[in-house]
Design a protein around this motif. Structure first.
Motif, mmCIF file in Angstrom:
data_model
loop_
_atom_site.group_PDB
_atom_site.id
_atom_site.type_symbol
_atom_site.label_atom_id
_atom_site.label_comp_id
_atom_site.label_asym_id
_atom_site.label_seq_id
_atom_site.Cartn_x
_atom_site.Cartn_y
_atom_site.Cartn_z
ATOM 1 N N ALA A 140 8.212 -32.532 18.820
ATOM 2 C CA ALA A 140 9.074 -31.613 19.569
ATOM 3 C C ALA A 140 10.265 -31.227 18.711
ATOM 4 O O ALA A 140 10.894 -32.082 18.083
ATOM 5 N N GLY A 141 10.552 -29.930 18.687
ATOM 6 C CA GLY A 141 11.704 -29.459 17.937
ATOM 7 C C GLY A 141 11.415 -28.143 17.244
ATOM 8 O O GLY A 141 10.336 -27.556 17.382
ATOM 9 N N ASP A 142 12.404 -27.670 16.479
ATOM 10 C CA ASP A 142 12.297 -26.396 15.773
ATOM 11 C C ASP A 142 11.845 -26.625 14.342
ATOM 12 O O ASP A 142 12.464 -27.399 13.588
ATOM 13 N N ARG A 194 8.607 -23.314 17.663
ATOM 14 C CA ARG A 194 9.243 -24.328 18.499
ATOM 15 C C ARG A 194 8.133 -25.151 19.128
ATOM 16 O O ARG A 194 7.322 -24.650 19.892
ATOM 17 N N ALA A 195 8.087 -26.427 18.778
ATOM 18 C CA ALA A 195 7.061 -27.325 19.293
ATOM 19 C C ALA A 195 7.543 -27.965 20.577
ATOM 20 O O ALA A 195 8.621 -28.566 20.614
ATOM 21 N N GLY A 200 6.845 -30.646 28.124
ATOM 22 C CA GLY A 200 6.792 -31.789 27.222
ATOM 23 C C GLY A 200 6.543 -31.367 25.793
ATOM 24 O O GLY A 200 6.533 -30.173 25.457
ATOM 25 N N ALA A 201 6.333 -32.361 24.929
ATOM 26 C CA ALA A 201 6.146 -32.134 23.500
ATOM 27 C C ALA A 201 4.762 -31.553 23.211
ATOM 28 O O ALA A 201 3.854 -31.605 24.039
ATOM 29 N N SER A 202 4.610 -30.993 22.031
ATOM 30 C CA SER A 202 3.305 -30.549 21.552
ATOM 31 C C SER A 202 2.487 -31.780 21.162
ATOM 32 O O SER A 202 2.991 -32.699 20.527
ATOM 33 N N ARG A 203 1.184 -31.775 21.525
ATOM 34 C CA ARG A 203 0.418 -33.017 21.456
ATOM 35 C C ARG A 203 -0.794 -32.989 20.538
ATOM 36 O O ARG A 203 -1.558 -33.964 20.528
#
Length: 258
Positions: A140-142, A194-195, A200-203
Motif C-alpha cells: 500500500a502506498g504511492d 497508488r497501491a 485495503g492494500a493491493s494483494r
C-alpha cells in the motif's frame, strides 16, 4: 535457453528501521507462558495445478522508501518481439514520494516472500525446478513507475484517461510496449500507481522467473487465480491500482531525512 537477470529482485527489498536498544531480562515460567512468538522466517509447502511450491516468507511488516533506475529483467531471445528488448524494462521505480504528507514518504509492505516452483517433486528421477517468484502479501502506498516494456498481467485504473490492461494486448502481455486504442492509459502516460484503496492494500504483486508457464495459486484473501504466468520474467499486479499521474512523470521522491 532463458537467461534471466535477477540482481534487481534482490536489490528491491530494502528495509528501513530506526535505532533501538534493549537489555535482556530473565522471565519466570509463568511470565513465559503468557507470551506468544513466531519465527522470523516462515516456510510453507503446497501443491497447485500439477506443481509443487516451497514458500519462504519474511513474517514482518516493512516500510520502504527507495528509488531504483534502469531495471532490465529477462534478456533472452524471443523472436515474436525481439525489437521490444527484454521482458521487463523499468526506467524508474520509486517506493514513496516526497511531495506529499509524511505518510506518503513510505510504502507499506506485508510479508515479503520467495517461492520456488517444482515439477514432479515426489519423483527423484524426474524432479526439476521450474523457477521462482518474489512478491508481497500486500502493498500500500504511492509508487512512481515508468515502463518501456512489460511481460505480465497488469491492470491500472486511469480515471478519465482510461484503463491500462495488458490483457488487451494481442500478444497477451508478452513484451508489451503499452500501446493501445483510445480511450486507454498507456505507458507514456503512466507516471506511477497508488497501491490499495478504501477496501485495503493491493494483494497480488509478484514477479516470477520461469522456464515454462505456471499457474500460481490465488493470493491470500482472493478467490480468483491470477493469469497464467508465462516463461521468462513475468509481472503480476492487478488488484486495487490507480494511476498517480497521467503525464508520464513520476512524483518526486528524495531519500528520507535522517
Amino acid at each position: 535457453m532463458i537467461r534471466v537477470c535477477l540482481a534487481a529482485l534482490g536489490a528491491a527489498l530494502t528495509l528501513h528501521a530506526g535505532m533501538a536498544s534493549a537489555q535482556l531480562r530473565a522471565l519466570s515460567e509463568q511470565e513465559l507462558s503468557s507470551h506468544h512468538g513466531q519465527g522470523f522466517l516462515v516456510l510453507n509447502n503446497s501443491s497447485y495445478g500439477g506443481y509443487d511450491f516451497t514458500r519462504i516468507a519474511l513474517g514482518a511488516d516493512v516500510t520502504l522508501n527507495a528509488n531504483f533506475r534502469n531495471i532490465r529483467l529477462g534478456e533472452y531471445n524471443y523472436a515474436p518481439r525481439n525489437g521490444s528488448g527484454v521482458d521487463l524494462d523499468i526506467p524508474a521505480l520509486q517506493f514513496g514520494r516526497s511531495d506529499g504528507t509524511e505518510a506518503q514518504r513510505l510504502v507499506q509492505i506485508t510479508n515479503p516472500y520467495f517461492e520456488f516452483v517444482y515439477r514432479n517433486a515426489g519423483n527423484a528421477a524426474t524432479r526439476e525446478v521450474v523457477g521462482m517468484r518474489f512478491g508481497f502479501e500486500s502493498i500500500a502506498g504511492d509508487i512512481g513507475l515508468t515502463l518501456n516494456t512489460l511481460s505480465g498481467s497488469m491492470l491500472v485504473d486511469g480515471g478519465a484517461a482510461g484503463t491500462l490492461d495488458s490483457r488487451t494486448d494481442p500478444g497477451g502481455g508478452k513484451r508489451w510496449d503499452g500501446s493501445c486504442t483510445a480511450p486507454c492509459l498507456n505507458f507514456a502516460q503512466m507516471g506511477g500507481v497508488r497501491a490499495g484503496d478504501t477496501n485495503g492494500a493491493s494483494r497480488d504483486f509478484w514477479i516470477s522467473a520461469l522456464k515454462s508457464a505456471v499457474q500460481f495459486q490465488p493470493p491470500a484473501g482472493m478467490a480468483q487465480a491470477p493469469d497464467l504466468a508465462q516463461a521468462g520474467v513475468w509481472l503480476n499486479w492487478r488488484d486495487r491500482l490507480t494511476a498517480l499521474t497521467t503525464t508520464g512523470t513520476p512524483p518526486p521522491n528524495l531519500p528520507p531525512v535522517r
